[in-house]
Every structure is written in structure tokens, then in C-alpha cells.
Design a protein around this motif. Structure first.
Motif, PDB file in Angstrom:
ATOM      1  N   LYS A   2     -33.527 -64.595  59.256  1.00  0.00           N
ATOM      2  CA  LYS A   2     -33.720 -65.984  58.861  1.00  0.00           C
ATOM      3  C   LYS A   2     -34.707 -66.671  59.803  1.00  0.00           C
ATOM      4  O   LYS A   2     -34.684 -66.463  61.009  1.00  0.00           O
ATOM      5  CB  LYS A   2     -32.394 -66.737  58.885  1.00  0.00           C
ATOM      6  N   TRP A   5     -36.995 -72.492  60.144  1.00  0.00           N
ATOM      7  CA  TRP A   5     -37.002 -73.483  59.074  1.00  0.00           C
ATOM      8  C   TRP A   5     -35.815 -73.286  58.141  1.00  0.00           C
ATOM      9  O   TRP A   5     -35.178 -74.249  57.732  1.00  0.00           O
ATOM     10  CB  TRP A   5     -38.308 -73.442  58.289  1.00  0.00           C
ATOM     11  N   HIS A   6     -35.509 -72.033  57.808  1.00  0.00           N
ATOM     12  CA  HIS A   6     -34.372 -71.752  56.923  1.00  0.00           C
ATOM     13  C   HIS A   6     -33.073 -72.256  57.557  1.00  0.00           C
ATOM     14  O   HIS A   6     -32.256 -72.881  56.888  1.00  0.00           O
ATOM     15  CB  HIS A   6     -34.289 -70.248  56.637  1.00  0.00           C
ATOM     16  N   ASN A   7     -32.884 -71.986  58.833  1.00  0.00           N
ATOM     17  CA  ASN A   7     -31.671 -72.447  59.528  1.00  0.00           C
ATOM     18  C   ASN A   7     -31.614 -73.970  59.578  1.00  0.00           C
ATOM     19  O   ASN A   7     -30.552 -74.570  59.360  1.00  0.00           O
ATOM     20  CB  ASN A   7     -31.601 -71.866  60.936  1.00  0.00           C
ATOM     21  N   LEU A   8     -32.754 -74.605  59.863  1.00  0.00           N
ATOM     22  CA  LEU A   8     -32.805 -76.063  59.921  1.00  0.00           C
ATOM     23  C   LEU A   8     -32.521 -76.656  58.539  1.00  0.00           C
ATOM     24  O   LEU A   8     -31.791 -77.651  58.415  1.00  0.00           O
ATOM     25  CB  LEU A   8     -34.175 -76.531  60.420  1.00  0.00           C
ATOM     26  N   LYS A   9     -33.072 -76.030  57.501  1.00  0.00           N
ATOM     27  CA  LYS A   9     -32.851 -76.514  56.138  1.00  0.00           C
ATOM     28  C   LYS A   9     -31.368 -76.449  55.770  1.00  0.00           C
ATOM     29  O   LYS A   9     -30.830 -77.380  55.165  1.00  0.00           O
ATOM     30  CB  LYS A   9     -33.682 -75.691  55.155  1.00  0.00           C
ATOM     31  N   GLU A  10     -30.684 -75.370  56.167  1.00  0.00           N
ATOM     32  CA  GLU A  10     -29.245 -75.261  55.900  1.00  0.00           C
ATOM     33  C   GLU A  10     -28.465 -76.370  56.599  1.00  0.00           C
ATOM     34  O   GLU A  10     -27.554 -76.954  56.012  1.00  0.00           O
ATOM     35  CB  GLU A  10     -28.727 -73.893  56.346  1.00  0.00           C
ATOM     36  N   LEU A  12     -29.648 -79.327  57.462  1.00  0.00           N
ATOM     37  CA  LEU A  12     -29.966 -80.576  56.772  1.00  0.00           C
ATOM     38  C   LEU A  12     -29.202 -80.705  55.457  1.00  0.00           C
ATOM     39  O   LEU A  12     -28.665 -81.771  55.148  1.00  0.00           O
ATOM     40  CB  LEU A  12     -31.475 -80.662  56.512  1.00  0.00           C
ATOM     41  N   ILE A  13     -29.154 -79.626  54.690  1.00  0.00           N
ATOM     42  CA  ILE A  13     -28.427 -79.653  53.415  1.00  0.00           C
ATOM     43  C   ILE A  13     -26.960 -79.957  53.656  1.00  0.00           C
ATOM     44  O   ILE A  13     -26.360 -80.791  52.968  1.00  0.00           O
ATOM     45  CB  ILE A  13     -28.596 -78.327  52.653  1.00  0.00           C
ATOM     46  N   LEU A  42     -31.567 -79.950  49.014  1.00  0.00           N
ATOM     47  CA  LEU A  42     -32.192 -80.937  49.883  1.00  0.00           C
ATOM     48  C   LEU A  42     -33.048 -81.923  49.091  1.00  0.00           C
ATOM     49  O   LEU A  42     -33.162 -83.086  49.466  1.00  0.00           O
ATOM     50  CB  LEU A  42     -33.049 -80.222  50.940  1.00  0.00           C
ATOM     51  N   SER A  43     -33.624 -81.480  47.979  1.00  0.00           N
ATOM     52  CA  SER A  43     -34.492 -82.351  47.195  1.00  0.00           C
ATOM     53  C   SER A  43     -34.207 -82.195  45.705  1.00  0.00           C
ATOM     54  O   SER A  43     -33.660 -81.176  45.256  1.00  0.00           O
ATOM     55  CB  SER A  43     -35.965 -82.025  47.460  1.00  0.00           C
ATOM     56  N   ASP A  46     -36.055 -79.139  44.305  1.00  0.00           N
ATOM     57  CA  ASP A  46     -35.346 -77.866  44.540  1.00  0.00           C
ATOM     58  C   ASP A  46     -34.227 -77.688  43.515  1.00  0.00           C
ATOM     59  O   ASP A  46     -34.034 -76.604  42.963  1.00  0.00           O
ATOM     60  CB  ASP A  46     -34.731 -77.818  45.943  1.00  0.00           C
TER      61      ASP A  46
END
Length: 100
Positions: A2, A5-10, A12-13, A42-43, A46
Motif C-alpha cells: 500500500k 496516499w492509499h493509507n491516508l485516503k483510508e 480520511l474516509i 471520499l468523493s 468515487d
């Protein structure tokens, strides 16, 4: 592996979902009479992109009268079966007042 960015996105979600700010796909079908929630995202873009796969799956399973809404919400139940008159994760209450 991972990416950062993928970890940060998780993260944030999960945060957005906790706050009720995440985007969800709500799909209502007429036959069977059900409401399904898919997410969180997140959006809205998406969620909209992902909804195509959910619709395909439901059509393959024979669902009819499919209506899709992408919205910010925090569903407490992911599947509601109106034609059965119940929610799938409903708490069962004892018939005679005893504790389960």
C-alpha cells in the motif's frame, strides 16, 4: 504494498464516515423491494464510479426497478428489505419478555 496516499485516503474516509460526511451509494430496487448502501467514499465521483459495478451485480441477480442516489449520509443499516418487513440486522426481541 500500500502506498502512503492509499493509507491516508483510508484514514480520511474513516474520519469522514465517522463525522457523517462520507459519500454513499444508495440503491433502491422495486423487485425485490430493498434498499442497499455501498460505501463509504471520499468523493461523490468515487461513489458514482463504483455504483456502476453495484448496479451490474444487482441486474445479474435479477433486481428490477433500480434507482441510484449518491449522497452524504451515515446509514445505520446497509441492507433494508422492505418486502420482508424487516431490517437484516434488526435486534431480535424475545416474545415473552425474557432476556436473550
Amino acid at each position: 504494498m500500500k502506498t502512503i496516499w492509499h493509507n491516508l485516503k483510508e484514514v480520511l474516509i474513516n474520519t469522514f464516515d465517522y463525522l457523517g460526511l462520507a459519500w454513499w451509494v444508495e440503491i433502491v430496487t422495486q423487485n425485490p423491494r430493498c434498499t442497499y448502501y455501498f460505501g463509504p467514499f471520499l468523493s461523490s465521483s468515487d461513489a458514482t464510479l463504483a455504483s456502476k459495478g453495484y448496479i451490474e451485480d444487482l441486474e445479474i441477480e435479477g433486481a428490477q426497478g433500480i434507482v441510484v442516489n449518491v449522497k452524504r449520509c451515515k446509514p445505520s443499516n446497509l441492507t433494508i428489505a422492505d418486502d420482508l418487513g424487516e431490517r437484516f440486522d434488526r435486534k431480535v426481541q424475545p416474545a415473552f419478555g425474557g432476556q436473550i
